[in-house]
Design a protein around this motif. Sequence first.
Motif, mmCIF file in Angstrom:
data_model
loop_
_atom_site.group_PDB
_atom_site.id
_atom_site.type_symbol
_atom_site.label_atom_id
_atom_site.label_comp_id
_atom_site.label_asym_id
_atom_site.label_seq_id
_atom_site.Cartn_x
_atom_site.Cartn_y
_atom_site.Cartn_z
ATOM 1 N N GLU A 1 0.871 -1.190 0.000
ATOM 2 C CA GLU A 1 0.000 0.000 0.000
ATOM 3 C C GLU A 1 0.897 1.225 0.000
ATOM 4 O O GLU A 1 1.786 1.335 0.838
ATOM 5 C CB GLU A 1 -0.891 -0.075 1.248
ATOM 6 N N ASP A 2 0.692 2.118 -0.964
ATOM 7 C CA ASP A 2 1.590 3.275 -1.052
ATOM 8 C C ASP A 2 1.218 4.429 -0.125
ATOM 9 O O ASP A 2 2.034 5.316 0.106
ATOM 10 C CB ASP A 2 1.701 3.771 -2.501
ATOM 11 N N GLU A 3 0.005 4.433 0.402
ATOM 12 C CA GLU A 3 -0.322 5.465 1.397
ATOM 13 C C GLU A 3 0.305 5.009 2.711
ATOM 14 O O GLU A 3 -0.215 4.118 3.377
ATOM 15 C CB GLU A 3 -1.832 5.613 1.555
ATOM 16 N N ASP B 134 -3.148 -3.040 -2.279
ATOM 17 C CA ASP B 134 -3.808 -1.872 -2.863
ATOM 18 C C ASP B 134 -3.688 -2.013 -4.379
ATOM 19 O O ASP B 134 -2.709 -2.563 -4.884
ATOM 20 C CB ASP B 134 -3.089 -0.606 -2.371
ATOM 21 N N ASN C 197 -4.035 0.610 -6.750
ATOM 22 C CA ASN C 197 -3.392 1.756 -7.372
ATOM 23 C C ASN C 197 -2.043 2.009 -6.703
ATOM 24 O O ASN C 197 -1.975 2.576 -5.621
ATOM 25 C CB ASN C 197 -4.326 2.963 -7.219
ATOM 26 N N LYS D 142 -12.506 0.736 0.087
ATOM 27 C CA LYS D 142 -12.026 1.872 0.886
ATOM 28 C C LYS D 142 -13.125 2.929 0.926
ATOM 29 O O LYS D 142 -13.767 3.127 -0.102
ATOM 30 C CB LYS D 142 -10.799 2.502 0.233
HETATM 31 CA CA CA Z 1 -2.745 3.666 -3.680
#
Ligand code: CA
Length: 225
Positions: A7-9, A51, A53, A101
Amino acid sequence: MRILVIEDERQLARHICSALTRNGHTASALHDGAEGLQSALTDPPELIVLDLNLPGLDGFNLLDQLRQKHCPARVLILTARGEVEYRIKGLKAGADDYLGKPFSMDELVARVEALGRRAATPQASDVLKVGSLHLDVHRRRVMREGQEIPLSPREFELLQVLMEEPGRVFSRIELSDRVWQRDHGYDTRTVEIFIVRLRKKVDAGFDHPLIQTVRAAGYMIKAHG
Ligand code: CA
């Protein structure tokens, strides 16, 4: 369970890891798709929270490569709310379950544990047979006419439920309930997608299809003749 969160967040990834750790799991996070894939292939975790994206490599491609390389990890995808096509595309690409989400951490932990539950409790009987199809419950292997058929964990579980009672018709709702164990309602669309996936693997290329659709009722598995 040993869980990899991709997950990039970063803040969200941190929250997910601490919720999982609080519930007795071992969780680590990566924030880039390519790094996530690398890690999942070299040291497969039991479950991946993915995730869709992502920078580096998006979740769909990542999933696709994991499944092509027969990575045994269960995969829970995270999709933005309302993105139905995303969810369907993700399930078609080989995810085992999804979560929209925004979600509560309690819900995430519940989904993760539902994914782990069936894996941890193999049934007593060991090899189920329908026609030329064999499913080894303990080794989690499926063979047809001597050929091994690699299945994702959820595909395996769906097939197992059908094969435990050959000739019995299961409604989509019952399959959703038995395999996905959602707390709130059912998801029959997911069942349909998984049946398509199973048919491609189990029946395509063989003379007698075993998985059958029973109109207005559901699905069953049955040997030919
Ligand atoms: Ca993302």
